[in-house]
Design a protein around this motif. Structure first.
Motif, PDB file in Angstrom:
ATOM      1  N   PHE A  18       0.840  -1.202   0.000  1.00 35.19           N
ATOM      2  CA  PHE A  18       0.000   0.000   0.000  1.00 35.19           C
ATOM      3  C   PHE A  18       0.872   1.247   0.000  1.00 35.19           C
ATOM      4  O   PHE A  18       1.828   1.353   0.763  1.00 35.19           O
ATOM      5  CB  PHE A  18      -0.927   0.004   1.222  1.00 35.19           C
ATOM      6  N   GLU A  19       0.505   2.169  -0.867  1.00 34.95           N
ATOM      7  CA  GLU A  19       1.161   3.482  -0.914  1.00 34.95           C
ATOM      8  C   GLU A  19       0.098   4.518  -0.574  1.00 34.95           C
ATOM      9  O   GLU A  19      -0.854   4.708  -1.327  1.00 34.95           O
ATOM     10  CB  GLU A  19       1.716   3.721  -2.317  1.00 34.95           C
ATOM     11  N   VAL A  20       0.245   5.153   0.574  1.00 37.67           N
ATOM     12  CA  VAL A  20      -0.796   6.039   1.106  1.00 37.67           C
ATOM     13  C   VAL A  20      -0.341   7.498   1.066  1.00 37.67           C
ATOM     14  O   VAL A  20       0.775   7.817   1.464  1.00 37.67           O
ATOM     15  CB  VAL A  20      -1.167   5.640   2.554  1.00 37.67           C
ATOM     16  N   LYS A  21      -1.234   8.362   0.596  1.00 34.33           N
ATOM     17  CA  LYS A  21      -0.962   9.805   0.581  1.00 34.33           C
ATOM     18  C   LYS A  21      -2.157  10.561   1.148  1.00 34.33           C
ATOM     19  O   LYS A  21      -3.296  10.116   1.033  1.00 34.33           O
ATOM     20  CB  LYS A  21      -0.693  10.290  -0.846  1.00 34.33           C
ATOM     21  N   GLY A  22      -1.882  11.709   1.751  1.00 35.67           N
ATOM     22  CA  GLY A  22      -2.945  12.619   2.164  1.00 35.67           C
ATOM     23  C   GLY A  22      -3.572  12.345   3.509  1.00 35.67           C
ATOM     24  O   GLY A  22      -4.666  12.867   3.799  1.00 35.67           O
ATOM     25  N   SER A  36     -15.583   6.551   0.032  1.00 34.94           N
ATOM     26  CA  SER A  36     -14.538   5.920  -0.768  1.00 34.94           C
ATOM     27  C   SER A  36     -15.134   4.951  -1.775  1.00 34.94           C
ATOM     28  O   SER A  36     -16.282   4.503  -1.618  1.00 34.94           O
ATOM     29  CB  SER A  36     -13.539   5.178   0.125  1.00 34.94           C
ATOM     30  N   ASN A  37     -14.339   4.633  -2.803  1.00 30.05           N
ATOM     31  CA  ASN A  37     -14.761   3.604  -3.748  1.00 30.05           C
ATOM     32  C   ASN A  37     -14.614   2.233  -3.095  1.00 30.05           C
ATOM     33  O   ASN A  37     -13.875   2.054  -2.127  1.00 30.05           O
ATOM     34  CB  ASN A  37     -13.980   3.695  -5.063  1.00 30.05           C
ATOM     35  N   ILE A 140     -14.962  13.920   3.193  1.00 30.57           N
ATOM     36  CA  ILE A 140     -13.565  13.635   2.884  1.00 30.57           C
ATOM     37  C   ILE A 140     -13.511  12.439   1.935  1.00 30.57           C
ATOM     38  O   ILE A 140     -13.796  11.307   2.340  1.00 30.57           O
ATOM     39  CB  ILE A 140     -12.745  13.323   4.153  1.00 30.57           C
ATOM     40  N   PRO A 141     -13.162  12.644   0.662  1.00 27.88           N
ATOM     41  CA  PRO A 141     -13.086  11.523  -0.290  1.00 27.88           C
ATOM     42  C   PRO A 141     -11.788  10.725  -0.122  1.00 27.88           C
ATOM     43  O   PRO A 141     -10.717  11.298   0.112  1.00 27.88           O
ATOM     44  CB  PRO A 141     -13.109  12.213  -1.660  1.00 27.88           C
ATOM     45  N   VAL A 142     -11.904   9.411  -0.228  1.00 28.63           N
ATOM     46  CA  VAL A 142     -10.745   8.512  -0.211  1.00 28.63           C
ATOM     47  C   VAL A 142     -10.838   7.625  -1.454  1.00 28.63           C
ATOM     48  O   VAL A 142     -11.887   7.060  -1.740  1.00 28.63           O
ATOM     49  CB  VAL A 142     -10.727   7.625   1.057  1.00 28.63           C
ATOM     50  N   ILE A 163      -1.343  -1.199  -4.224  1.00 34.22           N
ATOM     51  CA  ILE A 163      -2.575  -0.402  -4.189  1.00 34.22           C
ATOM     52  C   ILE A 163      -2.222   0.997  -3.695  1.00 34.22           C
ATOM     53  O   ILE A 163      -1.647   1.161  -2.621  1.00 34.22           O
ATOM     54  CB  ILE A 163      -3.623  -1.044  -3.249  1.00 34.22           C
ATOM     55  N   LYS A 164      -2.567   1.986  -4.492  1.00 27.49           N
ATOM     56  CA  LYS A 164      -2.366   3.371  -4.086  1.00 27.49           C
ATOM     57  C   LYS A 164      -3.645   3.875  -3.425  1.00 27.49           C
ATOM     58  O   LYS A 164      -4.741   3.657  -3.946  1.00 27.49           O
ATOM     59  CB  LYS A 164      -2.017   4.240  -5.294  1.00 27.49           C
ATOM     60  N   VAL A 165      -3.496   4.524  -2.294  1.00 27.12           N
ATOM     61  CA  VAL A 165      -4.639   5.085  -1.567  1.00 27.12           C
ATOM     62  C   VAL A 165      -4.370   6.572  -1.357  1.00 27.12           C
ATOM     63  O   VAL A 165      -3.307   6.950  -0.876  1.00 27.12           O
ATOM     64  CB  VAL A 165      -4.836   4.400  -0.197  1.00 27.12           C
ATOM     65  N   GLU A 166      -5.344   7.391  -1.733  1.00 17.94           N
ATOM     66  CA  GLU A 166      -5.162   8.831  -1.567  1.00 17.94           C
ATOM     67  C   GLU A 166      -6.364   9.438  -0.842  1.00 17.94           C
ATOM     68  O   GLU A 166      -7.516   9.224  -1.242  1.00 17.94           O
ATOM     69  CB  GLU A 166      -4.977   9.508  -2.924  1.00 17.94           C
ATOM     70  N   VAL A 167      -6.070  10.157   0.242  1.00 18.81           N
ATOM     71  CA  VAL A 167      -7.099  10.887   0.982  1.00 18.81           C
ATOM     72  C   VAL A 167      -7.119  12.311   0.436  1.00 18.81           C
ATOM     73  O   VAL A 167      -6.116  13.024   0.499  1.00 18.81           O
ATOM     74  CB  VAL A 167      -6.786  10.901   2.494  1.00 18.81           C
ATOM     75  N   LEU A 168      -8.257  12.729  -0.121  1.00 18.00           N
ATOM     76  CA  LEU A 168      -8.366  14.032  -0.768  1.00 18.00           C
ATOM     77  C   LEU A 168      -8.777  15.109   0.243  1.00 18.00           C
ATOM     78  O   LEU A 168      -9.306  14.805   1.314  1.00 18.00           O
ATOM     79  CB  LEU A 168      -9.376  13.958  -1.909  1.00 18.00           C
TER      80      LEU A 168
END
Length: 203
Positions: A18-22, A36-37, A140-142, A163-168
């Motif tokens: 997992f690569e997590v940002k935000g 989230s999706n 808060i979209p993820v 899997i890339k995960v981004e918190v917008l």
């Protein structure tokens, strides 16, 4: 926290990275609605990578009967909604709005309403956005990147993958009314769809 400690090690068993940002975007003052999706049960492992401590999920009532998953859902305090009853769902959401404000918690919702591993988004249901507007809390979209390169249940394909995960950034709802819910829903959908394609390397 107990469930997180049990579930997180499974990513090594499944060969998932997992690569997590935000994550800083969760640091809003007070409650919020997180959307989230939702692609597969693998989301559970991704969820454990980012789930804030002060957060509870909303899911369909049928999941309580899904064996081990149902047990995890029960122990995790997931708020269950009867999707076949519009009145029941609205009543639950009204109670959720009161609870999240009173107890200062965030609520995690999958606005697609069901699992979808097509590499795109299904149209969003509006319940989460009605909830956010009713409680006057931010959305808060993820976004998780597409699993399609390493997971396809129809073709019985499963390999290791990243899997890339981004918190917008949060989308404010203060001052919005029920008349603004459709625009809020559409705005969130398009933002998340663009992010999904970007994270998945699609044009």
């Amino acid at each position: 926290r107990i469930i997180r400690s049990v579930v997180k090690p499974f990513k090594y068993l499944f060969g998932l990275r997992f690569e997590v940002k935000g994550l800083e975007n969760f640091e809003v003052e007070g409650p919020a609605v997180i959307v989230s999706n939702h692609q597969s049960i693998l989301d559970m492992m991704g969820l454990m990578e980012v789930l804030p401590d002060d957060c509870v999920q909303v899911g369909k009532r049928e999941l309580i009967y899904a064996g081990t998953v149902g047990l995890i859902i029960y122990l995790g305090g997931v708020i269950l909604i009867n999707r076949k009853s519009t009145t029941s769902a609205k009543m639950v959401m009204a109670e959720v709005a009161k609870t999240m404000t009173a107890e200062n918690v965030k609520v995690w919702v999958y606005p697609e309403g069901t699992r979808n591993c097509t590499g795109d988004l299904l149209p969003f249901k509006k319940g989460a956005f009605h909830l956010a507007v009713q409680a006057q809390v931010p959305v808060i979209p993820v976004v998780y990147s597409s699993f399609t390169t390493f997971y396809n249940p129809k073709k019985k394909l499963f390999t290791s993958g990243k899997i890339k995960v981004e918190v917008l950034p949060p989308i404010e709802t203060k001052g919005l009314t029920s008349d603004d819910v459709s625009d809020l829903c559409d705005r969130c959908f398009h933002t998340m769809r663009e992010t999904l394609f970007r994270l998945s390397g699609r044009p």
